[in-house]
Design a protein around this motif. Structure first.
Motif, PDB file in Angstrom:
ATOM      1  N   THR A 198     -71.395 -45.504  16.357  1.00 27.37           N
ATOM      2  CA  THR A 198     -71.875 -46.503  15.405  1.00 27.37           C
ATOM      3  C   THR A 198     -70.809 -47.580  15.253  1.00 27.37           C
ATOM      4  O   THR A 198     -69.609 -47.297  15.305  1.00 27.37           O
ATOM      5  N   ALA A 199     -71.274 -48.803  15.078  1.00 27.48           N
ATOM      6  CA  ALA A 199     -70.362 -49.930  14.876  1.00 27.48           C
ATOM      7  C   ALA A 199     -70.978 -50.893  13.884  1.00 27.48           C
ATOM      8  O   ALA A 199     -72.201 -51.002  13.778  1.00 27.48           O
ATOM      9  N   LYS A 200     -70.113 -51.612  13.182  1.00 29.35           N
ATOM     10  CA  LYS A 200     -70.574 -52.569  12.184  1.00 29.35           C
ATOM     11  C   LYS A 200     -69.890 -53.909  12.411  1.00 29.35           C
ATOM     12  O   LYS A 200     -68.671 -53.974  12.601  1.00 29.35           O
TER      13      LYS A 200
ATOM     14  N   ASP B 103     -66.658 -47.005  14.113  1.00 32.48           N
ATOM     15  CA  ASP B 103     -66.050 -46.069  13.157  1.00 32.48           C
ATOM     16  C   ASP B 103     -66.752 -44.715  13.147  1.00 32.48           C
ATOM     17  O   ASP B 103     -66.820 -44.038  12.144  1.00 32.48           O
ATOM     18  N   GLY B 104     -67.275 -44.309  14.270  1.00 27.68           N
ATOM     19  CA  GLY B 104     -67.913 -42.997  14.413  1.00 27.68           C
ATOM     20  C   GLY B 104     -68.802 -42.994  15.642  1.00 27.68           C
ATOM     21  O   GLY B 104     -68.890 -43.985  16.365  1.00 27.68           O
ATOM     22  N   LEU B 105     -69.515 -41.927  15.928  1.00 31.59           N
ATOM     23  CA  LEU B 105     -69.629 -40.802  15.037  1.00 31.59           C
ATOM     24  C   LEU B 105     -69.225 -39.495  15.735  1.00 31.59           C
ATOM     25  O   LEU B 105     -68.439 -38.752  15.232  1.00 31.59           O
ATOM     26  N   LYS B 106     -69.781 -39.202  16.927  1.00 28.84           N
ATOM     27  CA  LYS B 106     -69.469 -37.899  17.532  1.00 28.84           C
ATOM     28  C   LYS B 106     -69.688 -37.908  19.038  1.00 28.84           C
ATOM     29  O   LYS B 106     -70.717 -38.364  19.527  1.00 28.84           O
TER      30      LYS B 106
ATOM     31  N   MET C 103     -74.422 -56.035   9.748  1.00 31.07           N
ATOM     32  CA  MET C 103     -75.279 -55.219  10.598  1.00 31.07           C
ATOM     33  C   MET C 103     -74.532 -54.010  11.145  1.00 31.07           C
ATOM     34  O   MET C 103     -73.451 -54.131  11.690  1.00 31.07           O
ATOM     35  N   ARG C 104     -75.155 -52.839  10.998  1.00 26.72           N
ATOM     36  CA  ARG C 104     -74.636 -51.610  11.584  1.00 26.72           C
ATOM     37  C   ARG C 104     -75.654 -51.084  12.584  1.00 26.72           C
ATOM     38  O   ARG C 104     -76.852 -51.018  12.293  1.00 26.72           O
ATOM     39  N   VAL C 105     -75.176 -50.728  13.763  1.00 22.78           N
ATOM     40  CA  VAL C 105     -76.059 -50.194  14.788  1.00 22.78           C
ATOM     41  C   VAL C 105     -75.583 -48.817  15.218  1.00 22.78           C
ATOM     42  O   VAL C 105     -74.422 -48.444  15.004  1.00 22.78           O
ATOM     43  N   ILE C 106     -76.502 -48.072  15.817  1.00 22.38           N
ATOM     44  CA  ILE C 106     -76.224 -46.731  16.329  1.00 22.38           C
ATOM     45  C   ILE C 106     -76.647 -46.690  17.787  1.00 22.38           C
ATOM     46  O   ILE C 106     -77.774 -47.078  18.121  1.00 22.38           O
ATOM     47  N   ALA C 107     -75.754 -46.240  18.652  1.00 21.96           N
ATOM     48  CA  ALA C 107     -76.048 -46.110  20.078  1.00 21.96           C
ATOM     49  C   ALA C 107     -75.832 -44.660  20.500  1.00 21.96           C
ATOM     50  O   ALA C 107     -74.803 -44.063  20.167  1.00 21.96           O
ATOM     51  N   VAL C 108     -76.801 -44.116  21.219  1.00 28.74           N
ATOM     52  CA  VAL C 108     -76.705 -42.738  21.705  1.00 28.74           C
ATOM     53  C   VAL C 108     -76.841 -42.738  23.222  1.00 28.74           C
ATOM     54  O   VAL C 108     -77.769 -43.344  23.763  1.00 28.74           O
TER      55      VAL C 108
END
Length: 390
Positions: free
Chosen positions: A245-247, A228-231, A251-256
């Motif tokens: 980002t996904a949930k 659901d995001g992000l950029k 648990m929510r994680v952020i991948a760059v």
């Protein structure tokens, strides 16, 4: 001061083990295979900030339109503090309308609401909307860029510098995968942002002859469950970038990913990172964001106390299959809080420990504004204390 929360709370958490086979194609994903076609990358769990994987995460690189994560942080912060609201009308300056690259084709003098401009940034990566909103918040574009860099310092971002609110190329415009993840972590404190970044399509200028179709530049919001995001970001110099980002469950994680050679590779790299996180880790939420923790006594305020709340969700992270944890939660209150108090000001810290070792900590903040009391109110308060003395 209430005593219940100032004492140490003992919490025993039981975790349910979820089979990696519950997620498609996750059973064969390993850390060694991640981000092999990106210049740099990082994967973190959002609530604790724990790094699950990284590759050249501190290498300074052009972030392209991922810059707009910081732009959106400042927009959401201004909304949260009541300095602006979603219905406010934003007038487009000639400078904002002159932005090239991705845009929503604002004309000089055109007005849109804050919410419409935010849609234009979150879905279509509008450079013109980013500058227009920045000017609306700070007065000038230069003043807004200064706010961006000030916020970067406040967040402890050591390898980030902004020259603009758009991500257009600049000699001293750079960031890192790690800093982008930390910016994403901050933006996600404002949970309503995913209402915009998580949409696949929307419209601007409804009911006019200039109706404008917005399609999210982040295609994973449609094709990967829970994203659901992000950029996204792209310039010739930066190549293809994405902060996603996904949930799943709690648990929510952020991948760059930065510097991928193609859109397809960028999305594939991020997909593998998300698969790896959900196959191997899980979290247990301890506190929601804005959950009230305690009343803090204040001196010289109109109110004698202010409610202290969590500034963001607080969770603990563990590998799937680990035994249950025995956790202790400690609350520390800041001494000598100065007046006036503004909503969001830090009043304390909550620390979570497992077997005496800190696993996470998070700020506790004021849930409301408290103005300074005038001399007459303080005088009556002092007299009242003396009159109650036996």
């Amino acid at each position: 001061m209430k005593r219940f929360f100032t004492s140490i709370l003992v919490v025993v958490m039981a975790f349910t083990v979820v089979s990696p086979a519950a997620f498609a194609n996750e059973d064969h994903v390993t850390a060694n295979s991640l981000a092999n076609k990106a210049s740099s990358a990082i994967l973190i769990e959002r609530d604790t900030g724990t790094v699950l994987f990284d590759k050249n995460a501190d290498e300074k690189l052009p972030p392209a339109s991922m810059t707009k994560i910081m732009t959106m942080i400042l927009v959401m912060e201004a909304l949260h503090k009541g300095k602006i609201n979603m219905k406010d009308k934003v007038r487009t300056s000639e400078y904002a309308a002159s932005m090239g690259g991705s845009q929503i084709f604002l004309e000089a003098g055109e007005e849109m609401s804050v919410e419409e401009m935010l849609k234009g940034i979150a879905l279509a990566s509008g450079n013109d909307a980013s500058v227009a909103l920045g000017e609306f918040i700070a007065g000038t574009n230069d003043a807004f860029v200064k706010l961006m860099n000030d916020k970067a310092k406040e967040l402890g971002l050591k390898n980030t510098n902004f020259e603009n609110a758009t991500g257009l190329p600049g000699k001293e415009h750079y960031s890192t995968a790690r800093d982008m993840a930390l910016m994403a972590k901050e933006l996600l404190k404002y949970e309503q942002i995913t209402k915009y970044t998580g949409k696949y399509e929307d419209y601007l200028r409804q009911n006019t002859d200039k109706k404008f179709w917005l399609v999210n530049t982040n295609k994973l919001v449609k094709f990967y469950p829970g994203v659901d995001g992000l950029k996204t970001g792209y310039t010739h110099e930066a190549k293809y970038c994405l902060t996603a980002t996904a949930k799943k469950n709690d648990m929510r994680v952020i991948a760059v990913v930065m510097g991928a050679p193609t859109t397809k590779e960028r999305n594939a790299q991020v997909t593998q990172m998300l698969d790896y996180a959900f196959a191997n880790y899980e979290t247990q939420k301890l506190y929601e964001r804005h959950q009230m923790i305690d009343d803090v006594e204040v001196q010289k305020g109109i109110s004698k106390t202010v409610q202290m709340a969590t500034s963001e969700p607080i969770s603990v992270l563990m590998k799937k299959g680990e035994k249950k944890l025995k956790l202790k939660t400690e609350i520390k209150i800041k001494k000598n809080v100065k007046m006036p108090i503004e909503k969001g000001d830090r009043l304390g810290t909550i620390i979570v420990k497992n077997n005496g070792k800190k696993v996470t900590e998070s700020p506790l903040v004021a849930s409301e504004n408290v103005q300074s009391a005038n001399w007459w109110a303080l005088f009556k308060r002092t007299v009242g204390k003396f009159s109650q003395t036996p």
